[in-house]
Structure formats: structure tokens, C-alpha cells
Design a protein around this motif. Sequence first.
Motif, mmCIF file in Angstrom:
data_model
loop_
_atom_site.group_PDB
_atom_site.id
_atom_site.type_symbol
_atom_site.label_atom_id
_atom_site.label_comp_id
_atom_site.label_asym_id
_atom_site.label_seq_id
_atom_site.Cartn_x
_atom_site.Cartn_y
_atom_site.Cartn_z
ATOM 1 N N LEU A 30 0.852 -1.182 0.000
ATOM 2 C CA LEU A 30 0.000 0.000 0.000
ATOM 3 C C LEU A 30 0.889 1.234 0.000
ATOM 4 C CD1 LEU A 30 -2.890 1.259 0.427
ATOM 5 C CD2 LEU A 30 -2.361 1.180 2.885
ATOM 6 N N MET A 31 0.708 2.121 -0.974
ATOM 7 C CA MET A 31 1.455 3.376 -0.975
ATOM 8 C C MET A 31 1.023 4.175 0.246
ATOM 9 S SD MET A 31 3.781 5.238 -2.407
ATOM 10 C CE MET A 31 4.007 4.697 -4.097
ATOM 11 N N ASN A 32 1.995 4.677 0.989
ATOM 12 C CA ASN A 32 1.686 5.414 2.211
ATOM 13 C C ASN A 32 1.298 6.853 1.868
ATOM 14 O OD1 ASN A 32 1.286 6.048 4.864
ATOM 15 N ND2 ASN A 32 3.444 6.028 5.437
ATOM 16 N N ASP A 33 0.178 6.965 1.159
ATOM 17 C CA ASP A 33 -0.392 8.250 0.759
ATOM 18 C C ASP A 33 -1.906 8.075 0.701
ATOM 19 O OD1 ASP A 33 -1.212 10.645 -0.329
ATOM 20 O OD2 ASP A 33 0.141 10.561 -2.050
ATOM 21 N N LYS A 34 -2.585 8.580 1.721
ATOM 22 C CA LYS A 34 -4.031 8.358 1.799
ATOM 23 C C LYS A 34 -4.841 9.237 0.864
ATOM 24 C CE LYS A 34 -4.935 11.294 5.819
ATOM 25 N NZ LYS A 34 -5.484 11.295 7.182
ATOM 26 N N THR A 35 -4.174 10.039 0.035
ATOM 27 C CA THR A 35 -4.897 10.865 -0.934
ATOM 28 C C THR A 35 -5.658 10.007 -1.934
ATOM 29 O OG1 THR A 35 -3.126 12.509 -0.751
ATOM 30 C CG2 THR A 35 -4.648 12.750 -2.598
ATOM 31 N N TRP A 36 -5.047 8.895 -2.335
ATOM 32 C CA TRP A 36 -5.643 7.994 -3.319
ATOM 33 C C TRP A 36 -5.553 6.566 -2.810
ATOM 34 C CZ3 TRP A 36 -2.022 11.735 -4.788
ATOM 35 C CH2 TRP A 36 -2.510 12.756 -5.605
ATOM 36 N N PRO A 37 -6.564 5.720 -3.094
ATOM 37 C CA PRO A 37 -6.372 4.284 -2.885
ATOM 38 C C PRO A 37 -5.304 3.828 -3.893
ATOM 39 C CG PRO A 37 -8.708 4.831 -3.034
ATOM 40 C CD PRO A 37 -7.940 6.047 -3.476
ATOM 41 N N TRP A 38 -4.160 3.356 -3.394
ATOM 42 C CA TRP A 38 -2.993 3.140 -4.253
ATOM 43 C C TRP A 38 -2.233 1.919 -3.755
ATOM 44 C CZ3 TRP A 38 0.548 7.947 -5.351
ATOM 45 C CH2 TRP A 38 1.579 7.607 -6.231
ATOM 46 N N VAL A 39 -2.254 0.850 -4.537
ATOM 47 C CA VAL A 39 -1.616 -0.408 -4.170
ATOM 48 C C VAL A 39 -0.632 -0.802 -5.262
ATOM 49 C CG1 VAL A 39 -2.014 -2.867 -3.679
ATOM 50 C CG2 VAL A 39 -3.628 -1.143 -2.830
ATOM 51 N N LEU A 40 0.498 -1.350 -4.846
ATOM 52 C CA LEU A 40 1.512 -1.831 -5.785
ATOM 53 C C LEU A 40 1.599 -3.343 -5.729
ATOM 54 C CD1 LEU A 40 2.440 1.119 -4.920
ATOM 55 C CD2 LEU A 40 4.682 0.420 -5.684
ATOM 56 N N LEU A 41 1.795 -3.946 -6.875
ATOM 57 C CA LEU A 41 2.173 -5.350 -6.967
ATOM 58 C C LEU A 41 3.638 -5.383 -7.375
ATOM 59 C CD1 LEU A 41 -0.810 -7.073 -8.841
ATOM 60 C CD2 LEU A 41 -0.303 -7.101 -6.389
ATOM 61 N N VAL A 42 4.455 -6.060 -6.584
ATOM 62 C CA VAL A 42 5.886 -6.172 -6.862
ATOM 63 C C VAL A 42 6.205 -7.652 -7.037
ATOM 64 C CG1 VAL A 42 8.221 -5.614 -6.080
ATOM 65 C CG2 VAL A 42 6.286 -4.193 -5.326
ATOM 66 N N PRO A 43 6.422 -8.107 -8.282
ATOM 67 C CA PRO A 43 6.764 -9.519 -8.453
ATOM 68 C C PRO A 43 7.997 -9.868 -7.615
ATOM 69 C CG PRO A 43 6.233 -8.535 -10.558
ATOM 70 C CD PRO A 43 6.324 -7.400 -9.567
ATOM 71 N N ALA A 44 7.878 -10.927 -6.830
ATOM 72 C CA ALA A 44 8.957 -11.338 -5.934
ATOM 73 C C ALA A 44 9.968 -12.187 -6.703
ATOM 74 C CB ALA A 44 8.395 -12.081 -4.733
ATOM 75 N N LEU A 45 10.567 -11.543 -7.695
ATOM 76 C CA LEU A 45 11.552 -12.191 -8.566
ATOM 77 C C LEU A 45 12.813 -11.329 -8.582
ATOM 78 C CD1 LEU A 45 9.105 -12.851 -11.539
ATOM 79 C CD2 LEU A 45 9.863 -14.537 -9.838
ATOM 80 N N ALA A 46 13.933 -11.914 -8.302
ATOM 81 C CA ALA A 46 15.182 -11.159 -8.231
ATOM 82 C C ALA A 46 15.612 -10.668 -9.615
ATOM 83 C CB ALA A 46 16.282 -12.026 -7.630
ATOM 84 N N GLY A 47 16.045 -9.416 -9.655
ATOM 85 C CA GLY A 47 16.663 -8.865 -10.857
ATOM 86 C C GLY A 47 15.722 -8.523 -11.994
ATOM 87 N N ILE A 48 14.425 -8.541 -11.777
ATOM 88 C CA ILE A 48 13.463 -8.266 -12.857
ATOM 89 C C ILE A 48 13.142 -6.773 -12.881
ATOM 90 C CG2 ILE A 48 11.119 -8.689 -13.704
ATOM 91 C CD1 ILE A 48 12.948 -11.092 -14.040
ATOM 92 N N ARG A 49 13.317 -6.174 -14.065
ATOM 93 C CA ARG A 49 13.024 -4.757 -14.248
ATOM 94 C C ARG A 49 11.831 -4.523 -15.179
ATOM 95 N NH1 ARG A 49 17.991 -1.274 -13.567
ATOM 96 N NH2 ARG A 49 16.965 0.035 -15.098
ATOM 97 N N GLU A 50 11.558 -5.489 -16.049
ATOM 98 C CA GLU A 50 10.521 -5.327 -17.068
ATOM 99 C C GLU A 50 9.656 -6.586 -17.137
ATOM 100 O OE1 GLU A 50 10.308 -2.431 -18.376
ATOM 101 O OE2 GLU A 50 12.320 -1.638 -17.996
#
Length: 143
Positions: A30-50
Motif C-alpha cells: 500500500l502506498m503510504n499516501d491516503k490521498t488515493w487508494p494506491w496499491v503496488l504489486l511487486v513480483p517477488a523475482l530477483a533482478g526483474i526490471r521489465e
Amino acid sequence: MTQGQKFRLHERLAADTISMGRTRLCEVRLMNDKTWPWVLLVPALAGIREIYEMSVEQQQMLIQESSVLSRGMMEAFSGDKMNVAALGNMVPQLHLHHIVRFEGDPAWPGPVWGRQAPVPYDENSLVGVRRALAPVLSVLDVV
């Protein structure tokens, strides 16, 4: 992905977000900014940029998780538009932003980045957003 490399959340993502758990593929933050509902998905894979660096199976899983999260967030927050983006200009680690937008929000209709300083969650508002996100996190099998 580099052989033997282990997934580690980028320090900027760790500093700017709050853990909501983990899916089969991704860290959910969850982005720590309550202005917007804002969630990130971060693939738990090492070294992946794209996204194209992921296997086809991983890409499909990411799109499926992103779609479930997007639908659930729109239902939970009754937004006007769902913004999904994978920019990575500031943080090279692959992460997908999911931001519920509302006509008339502080950045509407432009992008949210750089519009204003983040407004961190207080304890009560964090409890509220966790409660609102609980149904979609359940569907995603977040642990």
C-alpha cells in the motif's frame, strides 16, 4: 534473473509503502499516501526490471493478479477510473501501480506523480483502508 540472486524489495519501495502481504507471485504494498487508494504489486523475482523479462507463466499470473486487484479496488472505493502503470524511472525494480482515481481528486485528470506531497496514513485511516481492501486481498489469497 541472475543465478543465485535472491529477491529483495527495493529500499525506496520499502520506505514509501506498507506491506499488505503476498500473493503467489507478488508482494502487495500500500502506498503510504491516503490521498488515493494506491496499491503496488511487486513480483517477488530477483533482478526483474521489465514484464518481458518474466516467463510467460509469470506474465500471465501478474496480469491475472493485477486484474483481480483492479476490479476489487474499484468495487471497494467506487472510483471513476483505475490507473495501472509500470514506470520504474525512479525505482528500477518491476512494480505495478494500481491507483483508484476520482473526478475532482487533487490531480484529476493528470497523473498523481509529483502533484503534491504524500499524506501518510494515520492509524485509524490505515485500519479503514485495510478493511476496505480485505475482500480483494482474500480473493488474491494474500498471506
